[in-house]
Design a protein around this motif. Structure first.
Motif, mmCIF file in Angstrom:
data_model
loop_
_atom_site.group_PDB
_atom_site.id
_atom_site.type_symbol
_atom_site.label_atom_id
_atom_site.label_comp_id
_atom_site.label_asym_id
_atom_site.label_seq_id
_atom_site.Cartn_x
_atom_site.Cartn_y
_atom_site.Cartn_z
ATOM 1 N N TYR A 30 0.832 -1.201 0.000
ATOM 2 C CA TYR A 30 0.000 0.000 0.000
ATOM 3 C C TYR A 30 0.866 1.250 0.000
ATOM 4 N N GLN A 31 0.332 2.316 -0.573
ATOM 5 C CA GLN A 31 0.918 3.645 -0.437
ATOM 6 C C GLN A 31 0.098 4.404 0.610
ATOM 7 N N ILE A 32 0.698 5.408 1.206
ATOM 8 C CA ILE A 32 -0.036 6.207 2.193
ATOM 9 C C ILE A 32 0.338 7.676 2.014
ATOM 10 N N GLU A 33 -0.656 8.535 1.948
ATOM 11 C CA GLU A 33 -0.411 9.964 1.766
ATOM 12 C C GLU A 33 0.312 10.540 2.985
ATOM 13 N N SER A 34 1.117 11.574 2.736
ATOM 14 C CA SER A 34 1.928 12.159 3.816
ATOM 15 C C SER A 34 1.065 12.633 4.982
ATOM 16 N N LYS A 35 -0.036 13.303 4.679
ATOM 17 C CA LYS A 35 -0.886 13.806 5.758
ATOM 18 C C LYS A 35 -1.460 12.654 6.579
ATOM 19 N N ALA A 36 -1.808 11.554 5.911
ATOM 20 C CA ALA A 36 -2.326 10.379 6.627
ATOM 21 C C ALA A 36 -1.261 9.812 7.554
ATOM 22 N N CYS A 37 -0.001 9.810 7.095
ATOM 23 C CA CYS A 37 1.117 9.352 7.933
ATOM 24 C C CYS A 37 1.203 10.157 9.223
ATOM 25 N N PHE A 38 1.126 11.463 9.068
ATOM 26 C CA PHE A 38 1.329 12.333 10.221
ATOM 27 C C PHE A 38 0.114 12.345 11.149
ATOM 28 N N LEU A 39 -1.067 12.075 10.604
ATOM 29 C CA LEU A 39 -2.239 11.916 11.461
ATOM 30 C C LEU A 39 -2.059 10.709 12.380
ATOM 31 N N LEU A 40 -1.622 9.598 11.809
ATOM 32 C CA LEU A 40 -1.395 8.391 12.613
ATOM 33 C C LEU A 40 -0.289 8.618 13.636
ATOM 34 N N ALA A 41 0.794 9.250 13.203
ATOM 35 C CA ALA A 41 1.919 9.495 14.102
ATOM 36 C C ALA A 41 1.519 10.410 15.255
ATOM 37 N N ASN A 61 -9.802 -2.817 5.437
ATOM 38 C CA ASN A 61 -11.052 -2.090 5.162
ATOM 39 C C ASN A 61 -11.018 -1.202 3.926
ATOM 40 N N ILE A 62 -9.819 -0.918 3.398
ATOM 41 C CA ILE A 62 -9.743 -0.033 2.237
ATOM 42 C C ILE A 62 -10.218 -0.780 0.988
ATOM 43 N N THR A 63 -11.115 -0.162 0.263
ATOM 44 C CA THR A 63 -11.649 -0.783 -0.956
ATOM 45 C C THR A 63 -11.298 0.013 -2.205
ATOM 46 N N ASP A 64 -11.050 1.320 -2.054
ATOM 47 C CA ASP A 64 -10.780 2.173 -3.209
ATOM 48 C C ASP A 64 -9.279 2.265 -3.476
ATOM 49 N N GLY A 65 -8.787 1.353 -4.308
ATOM 50 C CA GLY A 65 -7.376 1.405 -4.669
ATOM 51 C C GLY A 65 -6.470 0.960 -3.537
ATOM 52 N N LYS A 66 -5.183 1.326 -3.635
ATOM 53 C CA LYS A 66 -4.203 0.884 -2.653
ATOM 54 C C LYS A 66 -3.458 2.055 -2.033
ATOM 55 N N THR A 67 -4.103 3.213 -1.973
ATOM 56 C CA THR A 67 -3.507 4.384 -1.337
ATOM 57 C C THR A 67 -4.345 4.776 -0.128
ATOM 58 N N ILE A 68 -3.686 4.869 1.042
ATOM 59 C CA ILE A 68 -4.371 5.228 2.281
ATOM 60 C C ILE A 68 -4.409 6.742 2.383
ATOM 61 N N SER A 69 -5.601 7.300 2.520
ATOM 62 C CA SER A 69 -5.787 8.749 2.572
ATOM 63 C C SER A 69 -6.202 9.188 3.972
ATOM 64 N N PRO A 70 -6.156 10.506 4.262
ATOM 65 C CA PRO A 70 -6.674 11.000 5.546
ATOM 66 C C PRO A 70 -8.137 10.611 5.775
ATOM 67 N N SER A 71 -8.922 10.553 4.715
ATOM 68 C CA SER A 71 -10.330 10.145 4.852
ATOM 69 C C SER A 71 -10.436 8.700 5.326
ATOM 70 N N ASP A 72 -9.521 7.843 4.863
ATOM 71 C CA ASP A 72 -9.502 6.445 5.327
ATOM 72 C C ASP A 72 -9.175 6.387 6.819
ATOM 73 N N ILE A 73 -8.246 7.248 7.245
ATOM 74 C CA ILE A 73 -7.883 7.320 8.666
ATOM 75 C C ILE A 73 -9.100 7.726 9.492
ATOM 76 N N GLU A 74 -9.793 8.755 9.035
ATOM 77 C CA GLU A 74 -10.957 9.263 9.758
ATOM 78 C C GLU A 74 -12.056 8.212 9.835
ATOM 79 N N ARG A 75 -12.301 7.527 8.720
ATOM 80 C CA ARG A 75 -13.406 6.578 8.644
ATOM 81 C C ARG A 75 -13.128 5.304 9.443
ATOM 82 N N ASN A 76 -11.890 4.842 9.449
ATOM 83 C CA ASN A 76 -11.584 3.543 10.046
ATOM 84 C C ASN A 76 -10.915 3.599 11.413
#
Length: 333
Positions: A155-166, A186-201
Motif C-alpha cells: 500500500y501507499q499512504i499519503e503524507s498527511k495520513a502518515c502524520f495523522l497516525l503518528a 477495510n480499504i476498498t478504493d485502490g491501494k492508497t491510504i488517505s486522511p479520509s480512510d484514517i478518519e473513517r476507520n
C-alpha cells in the motif's frame, strides 16, 4: 546485530542457540520472536519440540532443564521465554549461556528494560548468542516508518495520513501496526491510504486534530484554529487538553530552537536539528516568521501555566474547553 540483520539471517535458516531480546520497544522483540516461532520448526515437529514459558510462572531451573532437553524426531527444539523481565536473577542463566545446547533455540523476551552491558552475563550472551536491544524510534522517524510498513504490505499512504497516525498514536509501533493492518483490510478504493480512510476507520478527524491545530497556529490562521478548538471543546474526551498542551509545547519549543540553527538555508540541517521530517521544514520556517523569539518564550511559559490550570492548580472551576480557548487566543494575539 540490527533488527534487519537478525531477520536476514533467520530467513537464511541461520539460527543462533540463544536470542536475548531486550529493550523499550516491544514491537521488534515480538516480530523476531513470532518469525522464529513460525519458521524454526515444521508444524509436525512443534507438539514435542516447542515450549513457551512465561516469566511469572517459571524459574531459572525450569528454563535450564527445558533448554537442555534433546529434540524428538527433529533437528532442533524451540524454547521461548516470554515476559522474562519478571524473572528474578536472570543472570543465573549464565551456566547455560556459557555452554548452550546446539540443538536448542532459546528465545528470551526481556521487555521494557535492558541488561547492564558492563556485567559479565551480558557479555556472555553477546559472545554465545544474539543480544538485541530494541529501542524506541524517535517521533520524527515515525512517519517514514509508517510509509515503509505500508509499502511492505503493498500500500501507499499519503503524507498527511502518515502524520495523522503518528500524531494520534505517537511512537508505539505495535499500535501503529494494528491500525495499519485494520486500514489495509477495510480499504476498498485502490491501494492508497488517505486522511479520509484514517478518519473513517481509525476515528481520527482529518480536519480537527492536534496536527491541524499546530499548522493553523504556525500560519496564524485564526479562523481555522478557532474551528478546531471549538470542536475539541465539544469532544473533550477524545481530545484531552493535557495531550494538546504537550504537543504544542514540543512544537513551539522547536520553532524557538529554529532561531539558533546556524545553517537555516539547508533543509536537511534544519530537519536534523529539530528532529522533524524534511517535508515540514517549510512550515517551521513560516512559524518562525510569524513568532519572534520573545513571543515564543512567552507562549512556552503560557503553555506551562495552562497545563497547571488544566490540572486544577490555580484554577479549579474553569472547564478545559474554556481554558483551551483562552490559551489559543493569547497565543494568536
Amino acid at each position: 546485530m540490527t533488527f534487519e540483520d537478525i531477520l536476514k539471517s533467520l530467513k537464511k535458516k541461520e539460527y543462533a542457540p540463544v536470542y536475548f531480546l531486550m529493550g523499550e520497544e516491544s514491537f521488534f522483540i515480538d516480530q523476531i520472536t513470532d518469525y522464529i516461532i513460525d519458521n524454526a520448526l515444521q508444524e509436525s515437529e512443534r507438539d514435542f519440540n516447542q515450549t513457551i514459558l512465561y516469566g511469572k510462572d517459571t524459574d531459572i531451573g525450569t528454563i535450564v532443564t527445558t533448554a537442555r532437553r534433546f529434540p524428538m524426531m527433529a533437528e532442533k527444539q524451540l524454547v521461548v521465554i516470554r515476559e522474562a523481565q519478571n524473572i528474578k536473577n536472570i543472570d543465573q542463566l549464565s551456566s547455560y549461556i556459557q555452554n548452550p545446547l546446539k540443538s536448542t533455540i532459546l528465545v528470551i523476551n526481556y521487555k521494557y528494560k535492558s541488561l547492564d552491558k558492563r556485567k559479565s552475563f551480558t557479555k556472555e550472551v553477546a559472545k554465545n548468542g544474539i543480544l538485541f536491544e530494541s529501542k524506541k524510534i524517535y517521533e520524527n522517524q515515525v512517519p517514514d516508518w509508517i510509509k515503509n510498513y505500508a509499502s511492505k504490505q503493498g500500500y501507499q499512504i499519503e503524507s498527511k495520513a502518515c502524520f495523522l497516525l503518528a500524531e494520534f498514536l505517537g511512537n508505539d509501533l505495535s499500535k501503529i501496526k494494528n491500525a495499519l493492518d485494520k486500514l489495509t483490510i477495510n480499504i476498498t478504493d485502490g491501494k492508497t491510504i488517505s486522511p479520509s480512510d484514517i478518519e473513517r476507520n481509525i476515528g481520527i478527524s482529518k480536519d480537527f486534530n492536534n496536527f491541524e491545530l499546530q499548522n493553523a497556529l504556525g500560519k496564524k490562521d485564526i479562523f481555522k484554529a478557532n474551528q478546531i478548538i471549538n470542536y475539541f471543546s465539544t469532544n473533550e474526551k477524545n481530545n484531552p487538553m493535557v495531550v494538546t498542551i504537550a504537543l504544542l509545547h514540543s512544537y513551539f519549543s522547536k520553532v524557538l530552537k529554529y532561531y539558533f540553527i546556524k545553517n537555516k538555508t539547508n533543509d536537511k540541517t534544519v530537519a536534523s536539528s529539530l528532529r522533524i521530517n524534511p517535508y515540514f521544514v517549510k512550515d517551521y520556517k513560516l512559524a518562525a516568521r510569524n513568532y519572534n523569539p520573545k513571543k515564543l518564550v512567552s507562549i512556552i511559559a503560557m503553555l506551562r501555566e495552562y497545563d497547571l490550570k488544566s490540572k486544577g492548580i490555580g484554577d479549579v472551576s474553569s472547564k478545559h474547553g474554556d481554558l483551551l480557548k483562552e490559551l489559543i487566543f493569547k497565543i494568536l494575539h
